[in-house]
Design an enzyme around this catalytic site. Sequence first.
Site, PDB file in Angstrom:
ATOM      1  N   ARG A 184      -9.734  61.135  38.111  1.00  0.00           N
ATOM      2  CA  ARG A 184      -9.428  59.545  38.508  1.00  0.00           C
ATOM      3  C   ARG A 184      -9.567  59.112  39.912  1.00  0.00           C
ATOM      4  O   ARG A 184      -8.790  58.114  40.403  1.00  0.00           O
ATOM      5  CB  ARG A 184      -8.039  59.231  37.862  1.00  0.00           C
ATOM      6  CG  ARG A 184      -8.167  59.225  36.452  1.00  0.00           C
ATOM      7  CD  ARG A 184      -8.912  58.469  35.498  1.00  0.00           C
ATOM      8  NE  ARG A 184      -8.917  58.760  34.087  1.00  0.00           N
ATOM      9  CZ  ARG A 184      -9.702  59.807  33.560  1.00  0.00           C
ATOM     10  NH1 ARG A 184     -10.522  60.248  34.177  1.00  0.00           N
ATOM     11  NH2 ARG A 184      -9.429  59.833  32.164  1.00  0.00           N
ATOM     12  N   SER A 234      -5.049  52.688  29.406  1.00  0.00           N
ATOM     13  CA  SER A 234      -4.166  53.968  29.634  1.00  0.00           C
ATOM     14  C   SER A 234      -3.191  53.657  30.885  1.00  0.00           C
ATOM     15  O   SER A 234      -4.050  53.370  31.867  1.00  0.00           O
ATOM     16  CB  SER A 234      -4.987  55.340  29.754  1.00  0.00           C
ATOM     17  OG  SER A 234      -3.851  56.341  30.213  1.00  0.00           O
ATOM     18  N   GLU A 304      -1.774  54.451  36.705  1.00  0.00           N
ATOM     19  CA  GLU A 304      -3.545  54.834  36.707  1.00  0.00           C
ATOM     20  C   GLU A 304      -3.825  53.108  37.109  1.00  0.00           C
ATOM     21  O   GLU A 304      -4.854  52.853  37.468  1.00  0.00           O
ATOM     22  CB  GLU A 304      -3.806  55.115  35.471  1.00  0.00           C
ATOM     23  CG  GLU A 304      -5.459  55.272  35.402  1.00  0.00           C
ATOM     24  CD  GLU A 304      -6.143  56.009  34.399  1.00  0.00           C
ATOM     25  OE1 GLU A 304      -6.683  55.351  33.430  1.00  0.00           O
ATOM     26  OE2 GLU A 304      -5.397  57.146  33.906  1.00  0.00           O
TER      27      GLU A 304
END
Length: 311
Positions: A184, A234, A304
């Site tokens: 990520r 998410s 995130e």
Amino acid sequence: MGRIGDGDMSLLELSKYCGELGAAVLTDEPLKSRCTFKIGGPAALFIEAKDESEIKKILKAAARFKARVFVLGNGSNVLFSDEGFDGLVLHIGEGLHTIRLIGEDTVEAGSGASLKSLCVFAAEHGLSGLEFAYGIPGSVGGAVCMNAGAYGGEMKDVLKSVRHLTMDGDMGVFKGEALDLSYRHSAYSKGGFVITSAVFKLKKGDKSEITAKMDDFMRRRREKQPLDIPSAGSTFKRPATGYASALIDECGLKGRTVGGAKVSEKHAGFIVNTGGATCLDVLGLIDVIKAEVMRKKGVELSCEVKVVGAC
């Protein structure tokens, strides 16, 4: 915040300049209508940039007027402040949605193209490697920026090079190690650039097998994820041990609410907007989740979702 006042001469001048360029300029544009979370106050300036050339001119002008700039793709991994954004939100327009073959197994896509359209294009040309991305509700630029991944695949597995502009409007290209790809994360994660296109190296495959794999991934998403309720996807990154959704579920947090924000009962890794949720609601729920998971499991969760503006 988020509105152009009489004293904001720099934004007024920037708005005028961009209008003279022929760019689509909006003022006090509600950001909740521009993101999948359906949360956020107004952007002082919102500009739909047509192509790379126009973006370059806009960035140079924004730097000259010392205006804050936030680059927006599909708005699928962002949480905007309730007060909005007191600068320029630069939206990647249709001129950067182009997808084309530049070799028998190599595809170039504009940063504004959706991941879904890129995956479909690859499948239609019998190219494998992007199946994992089918159904991720983001743009090519956003996926590259965060090295998006799912079902064992990541953008880093297929990404060859990325073309970008600096915030001063200078052109550049990153490839190989310069992309700094990890979980990520990419060289673009901390901002400072506007991605304009990306090149993907794929593999020749059977079209029907590729399509079947994509359809299977989409079926799994629909079964397990709350795709019919506004969210930013998410909420947390995968921790060093275990999975965020499993930890949250084990802590009994499914269904927990703060205002209009709720931990999805379908997938604990998602915070959903049940209607009228604010940025503060979501951040409050994130704090509750992090505190409970740390208290009960001893695991620190990392968010995130990108939070933009002061909530």
